[in-house]
Design an enzyme around this catalytic site. Structure first.
Site, short mmCIF file in Angstrom:
data_model
loop_
_atom_site.label_atom_id
_atom_site.label_comp_id
_atom_site.label_asym_id
_atom_site.label_seq_id
_atom_site.Cartn_x
_atom_site.Cartn_y
_atom_site.Cartn_z
N LEU A 32 0.78 -1.18 0.17
CA LEU A 32 -0.04 -0.05 -0.15
C LEU A 32 0.83 1.26 0.13
O LEU A 32 1.94 1.38 0.51
CB LEU A 32 -0.90 0.03 1.08
CG LEU A 32 -2.03 -0.94 1.44
CD1 LEU A 32 -2.85 -1.07 2.49
CD2 LEU A 32 -2.82 -1.26 -0.09
N HIS A 36 -3.37 4.31 -2.53
CA HIS A 36 -4.35 3.67 -2.06
C HIS A 36 -5.04 4.42 -0.85
O HIS A 36 -6.27 4.14 -0.65
CB HIS A 36 -3.93 2.22 -1.25
CG HIS A 36 -3.38 1.26 -2.35
ND1 HIS A 36 -1.69 1.09 -2.47
CD2 HIS A 36 -3.71 0.40 -3.07
CE1 HIS A 36 -1.51 0.11 -3.56
NE2 HIS A 36 -2.67 -0.25 -3.91
N GLN A 60 -4.77 -13.21 -12.23
CA GLN A 60 -4.70 -12.16 -13.32
C GLN A 60 -3.11 -11.66 -13.85
O GLN A 60 -2.98 -10.90 -14.47
CB GLN A 60 -5.24 -10.89 -12.62
CG GLN A 60 -4.46 -10.23 -11.45
CD GLN A 60 -5.36 -8.96 -10.96
OE1 GLN A 60 -5.89 -9.29 -10.28
NE2 GLN A 60 -4.51 -7.89 -11.06
N GLU A 147 -7.98 5.70 -10.81
CA GLU A 147 -8.06 5.81 -12.31
C GLU A 147 -6.73 5.49 -13.01
O GLU A 147 -6.64 5.55 -14.14
CB GLU A 147 -8.26 7.24 -12.76
CG GLU A 147 -9.97 7.45 -12.64
CD GLU A 147 -10.40 8.70 -13.07
OE1 GLU A 147 -9.56 9.74 -13.10
OE2 GLU A 147 -11.46 9.12 -13.28
N LYS A 148 -5.71 5.34 -12.05
CA LYS A 148 -4.29 4.61 -12.97
C LYS A 148 -4.56 3.57 -13.77
O LYS A 148 -4.23 3.27 -14.97
CB LYS A 148 -3.28 4.49 -12.02
CG LYS A 148 -1.83 3.99 -12.58
CD LYS A 148 -0.72 3.96 -11.64
CE LYS A 148 -1.14 2.68 -10.60
NZ LYS A 148 -0.63 1.66 -11.35
#
Length: 282
Positions: A32, A36, A60, A147-148
């Site tokens: 983190l 975050h 992923q 939004e990164k």
């Protein structure tokens, strides 16, 4: 703050919390940082109960080395979460999340087929697997994403539509270091020399805003790529200018009211992503 490691306990705690109001979920893979924390702060302001998940999701990662080297800092993470006023930290094992292989395939459509979807086969299906599980476990009122990972938010919205989840997806602005570098858990892997040049990614994106005013989409893409590639340790994997809703590449500024430039750059062997919103055209 309570640390929860099993799905059963998480569901029980949140079922009780739900009776007292809204639940905000911040899904993370740990390591983190202030980015975050900005999501957590917003969730804290907007909800009665805040739960943060910390889980490095194996499904992923299409690159085993990326999974192996992804930073894991549970002790530091839990200290930050306590300080941030989180109610529940959900920190499960892989076996708890995937007691058996998750074979679900999501029909995510065109938003998942370009950029990251093309470069990392299976990545977004893995994202949909874990986020759908977290939504099922927590049944949040709102879930918060940075939004990164701009394309990822579009994919998650599509998954929510497919699965019929009743919640609000809240997208939050990119948090940056003082020199402009987008905050990322991967930044800790940069050497001091790489860290010194990495802010050039955002600088190139910012420079392209004025450049785009009297240049074509293709010329703007070339400007960004050339600026970043001028640094010997950096190489652009892709730079696409896309419609903010569909994620589909645009060839002319007139095609969209909301163009977003999305870039992926290898700085040494560390893969960094960033994006920038272009001004709407009149």
């Amino acid at each position: 703050m309570e640390i929860i490691r099993t799905v059963a306990e998480l569901k029980a705690k949140l079922n009780a919390a739900r009776e007292n109001g809204s639940i905000g979920l911040v899904p993370t893979m740990g390591a983190l940082h202030a980015g975050h924390l900005s999501l957590i702060e917003r969730a804290r302001r907007e909800n009665d109960t805040v739960v943060v998940s910390v889980f490095v999701n194996p499904t992923q990662f299409n690159n085993p080395n990326d999974l192996a080297t992804y930073p894991r800092t549970e002790e530091a993470d839990t200290a930050m979460l306590r300080e941030a006023g989180v109610d529940y930290a959900f920190i499960p094992s892989v076996e708890e999340i995937y007691p058996e292989p998750d074979t679900r395939q999501f029909a995510l459509g065109s938003v998942a087929e370009v950029m990251e979807g093309a470069m990392r086969p299976g990545h977004f299906n893995g994202v949909a697997q874990i986020v759908s599980k977290l939504f099922d476990f927590t049944r949040p009122t709102r879930a918060y994403f940075g939004e990164k990972d701009f394309q990822q938010i579009a994919v998650i919205r599509k998954m929510v539509e497919l699965e019929g989840f009743d919640l609000e997806i809240v997208d939050c602005p990119i948090k940056r270091e003082a020199d402009g570098l987008a905050m990322s858990s991967r930044n800790v892997r940069l050497t001091p020399e790489q860290r010194a040049i990495a802010p050039a990614i955002h600088k190139a994106l910012e420079g392209s805003l004025s450049w785009a005013a009297d240049h074509s989409v293709e010329e703007t893409k070339r400007y960004v790529i050339d600026e970043i590639n001028s640094f010997p340790q950096m190489e652009v994997e892709y730079y696409e200018i896309v419609d903010a809703l569909t994620m589909q590449p645009v060839s002319d500024w007139a095609e969209t009211d909301s163009a977003v430039g999305c870039v992926t750059v290898f700085c040494g062997d560390v893969r960094l992503i960033d994006n920038i919103k272009y001004h709407k055209r009149k």
